[in-house]
Scaffold this active site. Sequence first.
Site, PDB file in Angstrom:
ATOM      1  N   GLU A 294      39.925  49.990  44.578  1.00 39.75           N
ATOM      2  CA  GLU A 294      40.641  49.622  43.449  1.00 39.75           C
ATOM      3  C   GLU A 294      40.980  51.030  42.960  1.00 39.75           C
ATOM      4  OE1 GLU A 294      39.660  46.576  41.013  1.00 39.75           O
ATOM      5  OE2 GLU A 294      39.815  45.045  42.792  1.00 39.75           O
ATOM      6  N   HIS A 313      44.023  43.379  39.933  1.00 39.69           N
ATOM      7  CA  HIS A 313      42.808  42.650  39.223  1.00 39.69           C
ATOM      8  C   HIS A 313      42.987  42.380  37.833  1.00 39.69           C
ATOM      9  CE1 HIS A 313      38.160  43.355  39.529  1.00 39.69           C
ATOM     10  NE2 HIS A 313      38.653  42.209  38.842  1.00 39.69           N
TER      11      HIS A 313
END
Length: 367
Positions: A294, A313
């Site tokens: 990420e 997310h």
Amino acid sequence: MTEPIHIIAIGDPFLDAATLCEVITPRLPSGAVLEALDWNVGGKEPLQRINLQCEQRGPDAIDPPAELLAAIPRADILFTQFCPVSARALEAAPRLRVIGVGRSGVENIDVMAATRRGVCVLNTVGRNAEAVAEYAIGLLLCEARNIARGHAALKRGEWRKKYPNDESVPELPGRTLGLVGLGAIGRLLVKRLSGFDMKFLAYDPYADAGAATALGVALTDLPTLMRASDFISIHAKLTPETRGLISRELIALMKPTAYLINTARAELVDEAALAESLRSGRIAGAALDVFMREPLPASDPLAALDNVTLSPHQGGVSVDAYRTTARMFIDNVRRLWDGGELPANLVNRETQSNLQNFKDQIQRRAL
């Protein structure tokens, strides 16, 4: 004059010091003082990268922030949502008795070091349960009914009608949702999706069988859940035991018309095996809010697939969730001043006697 109990609250880009003061101050117990300060991490995106590092490598993934090291020597009680508290930081905290963590996971806290020092660690279970449960439902519908793909096509000027799941686009009534984890989020999913007349299975070694039955959920083993479910939603806590829980072998058990939704932790699922199953059409689709890397690189294999819905997310993000976090923290801490039970959600149960002693100390001060 008795010195007050010092509560140090570390704000971050999602829950800043001003909001912490606004929520906590009206609920601050007599004999306590609040000092709230912001961790200047550089914004939400750098913070999310640090969060992923802490989830994968623990609180030593980065050096202790200067703001924390400057404030922690004054703290009797420390609140942090994402700011890491390592063994080094704890060494600078001679007064510290309690750490309140503003989420369920405590990957950003060196719990073993805290336990060795007799510091009690309290987490905040369910603080964003509503937000995540709603988001998981949104992802489920979005993937199964091709909402995001249709939207993206229209933005490109394309009137799209053909999708990978053309032959098996499902409606929800009568379909089975398999929950991996029946905690606060899982239970909310059941309550919300009961209105869609779904059936429910769950795998959770810690779930109460009677409570599950009352909710309309049948507890089962994980292989059975993977075989029988039309939708599988992941809500387990990440621990050394659950890392890689949804393995290649278990993914291979899924129905070819089934969907996997993950709003929990990427490390719970064999991401490479999932990508292979999606690429080959072995399963119908997936919807993911969490990833091993990420931000997700554009070159990631998942980004090239047409049968997966991806989001950055954000399942737990809502203005209500962050304010709830601060409220739950201070309401829990207030139990030290009130009669009755100790604060809930003690992570390191070995320190329960320390927590009782701290409560007794506060009670004596109030006399």
